[in-house]
Design a protein around this motif. Structure first.
Motif, mmCIF file in Angstrom:
data_model
loop_
_atom_site.group_PDB
_atom_site.id
_atom_site.type_symbol
_atom_site.label_atom_id
_atom_site.label_comp_id
_atom_site.label_asym_id
_atom_site.label_seq_id
_atom_site.Cartn_x
_atom_site.Cartn_y
_atom_site.Cartn_z
ATOM 1 N N GLY A 27 0.825 -1.208 0.000
ATOM 2 C CA GLY A 27 0.000 0.000 0.000
ATOM 3 C C GLY A 27 0.856 1.253 0.000
ATOM 4 N N TRP A 29 2.045 5.106 2.507
ATOM 5 C CA TRP A 29 2.024 5.902 3.728
ATOM 6 C C TRP A 29 2.360 7.351 3.396
ATOM 7 N N ARG A 42 -0.303 8.587 8.019
ATOM 8 C CA ARG A 42 -1.541 7.966 7.528
ATOM 9 C C ARG A 42 -1.088 6.788 6.685
ATOM 10 N N GLU A 44 -2.208 3.308 4.460
ATOM 11 C CA GLU A 44 -3.272 2.586 3.756
ATOM 12 C C GLU A 44 -2.717 1.232 3.306
ATOM 13 N N ASN A 99 -4.436 -6.602 6.307
ATOM 14 C CA ASN A 99 -5.783 -6.298 5.840
ATOM 15 C C ASN A 99 -6.321 -7.547 5.153
ATOM 16 N N PRO A 104 -9.914 -1.055 1.488
ATOM 17 C CA PRO A 104 -8.647 -0.573 2.034
ATOM 18 C C PRO A 104 -8.717 -0.419 3.557
ATOM 19 N N ILE A 106 -7.299 1.729 6.526
ATOM 20 C CA ILE A 106 -6.675 3.040 6.744
ATOM 21 C C ILE A 106 -6.490 3.227 8.244
#
Length: 131
Positions: A27, A29, A42, A44, A99, A104, A106
């Motif tokens: 993913g 960041w 943050r 994901e 995940n 997604p 988050i």
């Protein structure tokens, strides 16, 4: 044990900059905020992906799940967290984030410590051959 680098005067090292970002096989960041001894990211994580099994020498982390479903491994324990769920990752603790959902994942990651940078990741196992 590795020595934790510090700037002159024993000030914690923070190599993150607000707005800095990175893409990873799992993913992406982005750094939201930084200060002396802390960084806020943050993160994901794409559906079906997970971060490496890892630990950090110079920082502890706190995760707050914002959206999606997380499977968190901390030491020998695994638990599921949804939106609003939180977890504290102590310094040197073995941990992983996954995940296993269809949407997604988050989360907000708050890092605290004497050494805040991407080099303070010791990968113990990794789905993407980075360990």
């Amino acid at each position: 044990m590795r020595a934790i680098p510090r700037a002159p005067g024993n000030v914690p090292i923070n190599r993150y900059k607000a707005g800095q970002s990175g893409k990873r096989p799992w993913g992406r960041w982005r750094v939201v905020d930084v200060g002396t001894g802390f960084a806020v990211k943050r993160i994901e994580v794409a559906p079906g992906h997970r971060l490496s099994l890892q630990r950090h020498e110079g920082r502890e982390e706190r995760w707050v799940i914002v959206a999606g479903s997380a499977v968190v491994t901390l030491g020998a324990r695994t638990r599921r967290l949804g939106p609003g769920g939180t977890v504290r990752i102590p310094k040197r603790a073995i941990h992983r984030l996954e995940n296993d959902g269809d949407a997604p994942l988050i989360l907000i990651e708050i890092q605290y410590g004497a050494r805040l940078d991407e080099a303070d990741i010791e990968r113990l196992a990794d789905d993407y051959a980075r360990a």
